[in-house]
Write an enzyme that holds these catalytic residues in place. Structure first.
Site, mmCIF file in Angstrom:
data_model
loop_
_atom_site.group_PDB
_atom_site.id
_atom_site.type_symbol
_atom_site.label_atom_id
_atom_site.label_comp_id
_atom_site.label_asym_id
_atom_site.label_seq_id
_atom_site.Cartn_x
_atom_site.Cartn_y
_atom_site.Cartn_z
ATOM 1 N N LYS A 158 24.375 37.810 54.868
ATOM 2 C CA LYS A 158 25.091 38.816 54.072
ATOM 3 C C LYS A 158 25.230 40.131 54.823
ATOM 4 O O LYS A 158 24.321 40.524 55.553
ATOM 5 C CB LYS A 158 24.347 39.086 52.757
ATOM 6 N N GLU A 200 19.151 35.408 53.808
ATOM 7 C CA GLU A 200 18.375 34.975 52.641
ATOM 8 C C GLU A 200 18.437 33.464 52.523
ATOM 9 O O GLU A 200 19.421 32.843 52.924
ATOM 10 C CB GLU A 200 18.984 35.541 51.343
ATOM 11 N N TYR A 202 19.387 30.209 50.711
ATOM 12 C CA TYR A 202 20.520 29.973 49.822
ATOM 13 C C TYR A 202 20.057 29.326 48.521
ATOM 14 O O TYR A 202 19.366 28.308 48.531
ATOM 15 C CB TYR A 202 21.553 29.076 50.514
ATOM 16 N N GLU A 275 20.982 43.314 39.379
ATOM 17 C CA GLU A 275 21.489 41.940 39.422
ATOM 18 C C GLU A 275 20.406 40.971 39.875
ATOM 19 O O GLU A 275 19.715 41.239 40.856
ATOM 20 C CB GLU A 275 22.632 41.818 40.440
ATOM 21 N N ARG A 292 26.702 52.248 39.123
ATOM 22 C CA ARG A 292 27.875 52.759 38.394
ATOM 23 C C ARG A 292 27.903 52.146 37.003
ATOM 24 O O ARG A 292 27.149 51.232 36.703
ATOM 25 C CB ARG A 292 29.154 52.322 39.127
ATOM 26 N N ARG A 338 38.246 38.819 30.744
ATOM 27 C CA ARG A 338 39.115 39.811 31.388
ATOM 28 C C ARG A 338 40.554 39.309 31.343
ATOM 29 O O ARG A 338 40.826 38.150 31.671
ATOM 30 C CB ARG A 338 38.677 40.033 32.838
HETATM 31 C C1 MV4 Z 1 23.716 34.336 46.880
HETATM 32 C C2 MV4 Z 1 23.982 33.013 46.472
HETATM 33 C C3 MV4 Z 1 23.073 32.043 46.786
HETATM 34 N N1 MV4 Z 1 21.948 32.374 47.465
HETATM 35 N N2 MV4 Z 1 22.592 34.602 47.559
HETATM 36 C C4 MV4 Z 1 27.823 36.287 45.443
HETATM 37 C C5 MV4 Z 1 28.073 37.681 44.959
HETATM 38 C C6 MV4 Z 1 26.980 38.506 45.518
HETATM 39 N N3 MV4 Z 1 26.616 39.527 44.587
HETATM 40 C C7 MV4 Z 1 25.874 37.544 45.792
HETATM 41 N N4 MV4 Z 1 26.440 36.227 45.705
HETATM 42 C C8 MV4 Z 1 25.672 35.125 45.929
HETATM 43 N N5 MV4 Z 1 24.534 35.354 46.603
HETATM 44 C C9 MV4 Z 1 21.735 33.625 47.841
HETATM 45 N N6 MV4 Z 1 20.634 33.912 48.530
HETATM 46 C C10 MV4 Z 1 25.156 32.769 45.777
HETATM 47 C C11 MV4 Z 1 26.020 33.822 45.500
HETATM 48 C C12 MV4 Z 1 27.205 33.450 44.799
HETATM 49 C C13 MV4 Z 1 27.447 33.888 43.525
HETATM 50 C C14 MV4 Z 1 26.575 34.743 42.884
HETATM 51 C C15 MV4 Z 1 26.829 35.183 41.621
HETATM 52 C C16 MV4 Z 1 27.957 34.743 40.971
HETATM 53 C C17 MV4 Z 1 28.846 33.896 41.574
HETATM 54 C C18 MV4 Z 1 28.607 33.479 42.862
HETATM 55 C C19 MV4 Z 1 29.501 32.611 43.467
HETATM 56 C C20 MV4 Z 1 29.254 32.193 44.728
HETATM 57 C C21 MV4 Z 1 28.113 32.608 45.399
#
Ligand code: MV4
Length: 462
Positions: A158, A200, A202, A275, A292, A338
């Site tokens: 990320k 991170e 997954y 979050e 925000r 939305r």
């Molecule tokens: C992740 C993840 C899986 N593992 N991190 C997507 C938005 C961002 N705020 C973080 N996101 C994700 N981070 C780890 N370590 C999967 C996502 C992700 C996701 C998260 C929330 C809502 C929808 C998503 C769709 C795809 C991936």
């Protein structure tokens, strides 16, 4: 208390802020681009100042123009809304140095939480669960690979300056890791002018659950429960609800406590969001903080009865919160879909243009936050979201039945909208039963034939 506030935004959120200001007896000043002269936020504010041409980069994203407008109008405070300058630490700093109250957290908190790796470290050091991964940013590919092998594949790379999903790369094994790492760095540099990344573990098929926080300047920090935002497409939220259909009372209590601790760990003030990703076994991990007011704040307002914009203004003016954690009772369910000017049958491509006919739903448990009206022209220059439909009921079933009923009442002619898509999701048996995980939309859309949503702007029985 403030006498006059400038709203550094447009669209529905500008209207939302104006409404609360009116209820508090505070005068409002709108700013607008040349494309927004006919907009409702210009009409409904007590004053309005043009700040430049249509492109956001030449108007709503220009701090100097907004500060100048604030000085000309002699306002006490600026509300940034969401998007645009809301999470630009330099803008908050400019406000602070011009003695204009920025309605949001202090600039140093914005910059700290805007760096997703510093945020992660700050939260981890307060003994709040974070996803296993790197400590701080990664200097070299080989260092990154070592950490990836230690935590185990698959891993996600990320961007430190990212957030909201931009600049993320998934690496399934050591073979592909180096390539994905380089791509992540390159994309981060291109998108944010900063190539720093972190790694991170997954989490497969998680839920996105976020806690609403409010904190006053006296040091009281409260949470207003969670929102489940798992229905997303390409990191854009489509549907949000509160409470989450997945959380148990025990999980909610624990996560709420961690959310408060997270806000306290960064000396948070004003409204913010913590979050979490939650896996199928109920393990939860902090991922990001949003500094925000968010698009989906209305869902929390409906289930708590609290006006979040009002609390933001009172906190910024130095008042202390007049309630405690035990006063916050959530015994209703609210859901938001939305409404976007997009064609779900054409890959959600934007559908700007004139709204030739408009009717919006109403009745008990229905709230519409929108800036559009019949005859309004949706400009091409901005976000495609034209409104939010929130329905509330004693139970999730009632809120969903009301959503179905309200979506059916809408008439929007002249542009395509996501209303038929929202209707299909709300009626999906899996969504109805247990809600969604983040894979839901991809699986839902998979194999849907062309014109599945049959997005006709006209009612068939007219
Ligand atoms: C992740 C993840 C899986 N593992 N991190 C997507 C938005 C961002 N705020 C973080 N996101 C994700 N981070 C780890 N370590 C999967 C996502 C992700 C996701 C998260 C929330 C809502 C929808 C998503 C769709 C795809 C991936």
């Amino acid at each position: 208390m403030f006498e006059k506030i400038l709203i550094a935004n447009r669209g529905e959120i500008a209207l939302r802020i104006i409404r609360t200001c009116k209820e508090l007896g505070i005068k409002t000043v709108a700013v607008y681009s040349e494309a927004d002269e006919q907009s409702l936020h210009v009409q409904l504010a007590d004053g309005a100042i043009c700040i430049g041409p249509a492109q956001s980069s030449e108007s709503y994203l220009k701090p100097d123009r907004i500060i100048s407008a604030a000085e000309i109008a002699d306002v006490d405070a600026i509300h940034p809304g969401y998007g645009f300058l809301a999470e630009k630490a330099e803008f908050a700093e400019q406000c602070e140095s011009c003695n204009i109250n920025f309605i949001g957290p202090p600039s140093d908190v914005i910059s700290k939480m805007g760096d997703k790796s510093i945020a992660r470290e700050t939260i981890r050091k307060s003994r709040i669960p974070v996803i296993p991964g790197s400590e701080g940013t990664l200097e070299s590919r080989s260092e990154a690979l070592k950490i990836a092998q230690k935590i185990g594949f698959p891993v996600i790379i990320k961007a430190v300056a990212g957030g909201g999903g931009k600049g993320m790369r998934l690496a399934r094994n050591a073979m592909t890791f180096s390539k994905e790492f380089d791509t992540a760095q390159l994309e981060a540099e291109k998108a944010f002018g900063d190539n720093s990344v972190y790694v991170e573990k997954y989490i497969t098929n998680p839920r996105h659950i976020e806690f609403q926080i409010i904190a006053d300047k006296q040091g009281k920090t409260l949470h207003l429960g969670e929102r489940d935002c798992s229905v997303q497409r390409r990191y854009q939220k489509l549907i949000e609800e509160a409470p989450s259909p997945f959380l148990t009372p025990d999980l909610r209590k624990k996560m709420g406590r961690y959310a408060i601790r997270a806000a306290e760990a960064c000396n948070y003030v004003n409204a913010g969001t913590i979050e979490f990703l939650v896996d199928k076994d109920g393990n939860y991990y902090f991922i990001e903080m949003n500094t925000r007011i968010q698009v989906e704040h209305g869902v929390t307002e409906e289930v708590t009865g609290i006006d979040l914009i009002k609390e933001q203004i009172l906190i910024a003016a130095g008042e202390s919160l007049k309630f405690d954690q035990r006063d916050i009772k959530i015994n209703q369910h609210a859901i938001e879909t939305r409404i976007c000017a997009e064609d779900p049958d054409r890959n959600f491509s934007p559908s700007p243009g004139e709204i030739t006919l408009y009717y919006q739903p109403g009745g008990q448990g229905v709230r519409v936050d929108t800036h559009i009206y019949g005859g309004y022209y949706i400009p091409t220059h901005y976000d495609s979201m034209i409104g939010k439909l929130i329905t509330t009921g004693k139970t999730r079933d009632l809120a969903l039945d009301r959503m179905h009923r309200a979506l059916g009442e809408y008439i929007i002619r002249g542009v395509k909208t996501t209303i038929p898509f929202n209707m299909a999701v709300v009626n999906d048996p899996i969504f109805r039963r247990v809600g969604a995980t983040t894979n839901f939309i991809d699986e839902f859309l998979n194999g849907k034939p062309k014109n599945f949503f049959n997005n006709k702007p006209i009612r068939t029985h007219e």
